[in-house]
Design an enzyme around this catalytic site. Structure first.
Site, short mmCIF file in Angstrom:
data_model
loop_
_atom_site.label_atom_id
_atom_site.label_comp_id
_atom_site.label_asym_id
_atom_site.label_seq_id
_atom_site.Cartn_x
_atom_site.Cartn_y
_atom_site.Cartn_z
N HIS A 1 0.81 -1.22 0.00
CA HIS A 1 0.00 0.00 0.00
C HIS A 1 0.85 1.27 0.00
CE1 HIS A 1 -3.09 -2.87 0.66
NE2 HIS A 1 -2.79 -3.08 1.93
N GLY A 2 2.16 1.12 0.00
CA GLY A 2 3.04 2.28 -0.06
C GLY A 2 3.23 2.77 -1.48
N ASP B 1 -1.40 -10.38 7.72
CA ASP B 1 -0.79 -11.69 7.98
C ASP B 1 0.06 -12.10 6.78
OD1 ASP B 1 -0.10 -14.26 8.64
OD2 ASP B 1 -2.15 -14.94 9.04
N GLY C 1 13.81 -3.78 -2.31
CA GLY C 1 14.14 -2.39 -2.60
C GLY C 1 14.17 -1.54 -1.36
N THR D 1 15.60 0.11 1.84
CA THR D 1 16.95 0.46 2.28
C THR D 1 17.11 0.16 3.76
OG1 THR D 1 16.22 2.75 2.65
CG2 THR D 1 17.22 2.24 0.52
N HIS E 1 15.05 14.26 -3.23
CA HIS E 1 13.88 13.40 -3.12
C HIS E 1 12.70 14.16 -2.53
CE1 HIS E 1 16.95 10.26 -3.62
NE2 HIS E 1 15.97 9.46 -3.97
N HIS E 2 11.55 13.53 -2.59
CA HIS E 2 10.32 14.05 -2.00
C HIS E 2 10.46 14.11 -0.47
CE1 HIS E 2 9.33 9.93 -0.71
NE2 HIS E 2 9.89 9.59 -1.85
N LYS F 1 10.38 10.94 2.19
CA LYS F 1 11.42 9.91 2.28
C LYS F 1 12.00 9.90 3.69
CE LYS F 1 15.60 8.25 -0.08
NZ LYS F 1 15.06 6.88 -0.18
N GLY G 1 19.73 5.47 -0.26
CA GLY G 1 20.52 4.27 -0.50
C GLY G 1 21.31 4.35 -1.80
N THR G 2 20.72 4.98 -2.80
CA THR G 2 21.41 5.11 -4.08
C THR G 2 22.65 6.00 -3.94
OG1 THR G 2 19.31 4.87 -5.25
CG2 THR G 2 21.15 5.82 -6.49
#
Length: 245
Positions: free
Chosen positions: A10-11, A38, A74, A76, A130-131, A134, A140-141
């Site tokens: 949902h993110g 679950d 993905g 981090t 970034h937005h 975050k 991480g990049t």
């Protein structure tokens, strides 16, 4: 068909992954797991894609190993110590886990180009943008880029990046990752962006990548999902999967 479950469904990244998996040939979406759901609903999957949070990702991966599921990550926050632990847990299982700081093909190429260029320039700094939602900084990049640039400089015999600063307001020169200054910007309207600035006497080189929509990460995610079952053990990054190894 590869059966896929998405953790963090949902993110922002998770919901985009759900749509990409549902639309991809050869993939079948079998479970979408959000916070508090679950995880057993994902037990029928072949591959779990995790875009959750640093505080839960390791527990999710331990669960995947216990349930004999491959994983593409993905999220981090996986330190070298945690990655080493994952590698040991995967030994002899036949399972694969792909962990990538960034699944955008452009971002992967940016890291590669920066690594190649770093040995030619005395100075280098990184700006990641970034937005404001975050949760980690530097990204991480950017951290991965700094590590690779630093190693390339070391192997080329370059010394520390020149910097005569002796007085500064705390944070003015950014964070220092493996000897490389990294600056983080958080701004409404941005998605994910990075600049690597390199300089020597008489010239500068700027390598910039912009992800304008989270759809830009999905080709890399889908490629990793398709490849992970044939890559037992721990794989860091998607360079080899894209044929850039």
């Amino acid at each position: 068909m590869i059966k896929v479950a998405v953790f963090g469904a949902h993110g922002r990244m998770g919901s985009q992954t759900v749509r990409a998996v549902a639309a991809a040939d050869g993939l079948e979406l079998v479970a979408t797991i959000g916070s508090g759901d679950d995880r057993e609903a994902a037990a029928t999957a072949d591959v779990v894609v995790d875009f959750t949070r640093p505080d839960v990702v390791l527990d999710n991966l331990h669960w995947c190993i216990e349930h004999q599921l491959h994983a593409v990550v993905g999220t981090t926050g996986l330190t070298e110590e945690r990655l080493d632990d994952l590698g040991r847990r995967l030994e002899g299982t036949g399972l694969g886990i792909v962990v990538a700081a960034n699944f955008s093909i452009g971002a992967v190429l940016t890291m590669r180009f920066a690594e190649q260029a770093a040995r030619f320039y005395e100075s280098v700094e990184i700006v990641e943008l970034h937005h404001p939602n975050k949760v980690d900084a530097p990204s991480g990049t950017a951290t991965a880029t700094a590590a690779r640039v630093s190693l390339a400089r070391l192997e080329s015999g370059l010394g520390p990046v020149p910097d005569a600063t002796v007085q500064q307001i705390d944070g003015a020169r950014g964070a220092v990752v493996d000897g490389i200054h990294v600056h983080g910007v958080r701004l409404r309207g941005l998605v994910a962006h990075q600049e690597v600035l390199l300089g020597s006497e008489g010239e500068t080189l700027t390598i910039r990548h912009d992800s304008l929509d989270r759809a830009s990460f999905m080709p890399g995610v889908v490629a990793a999902v398709r490849a992970v079952g044939e890559r037992p053990g721990l794989t860091i990054g998607i360079e080899d999967i894209l044929g850039l190894g």
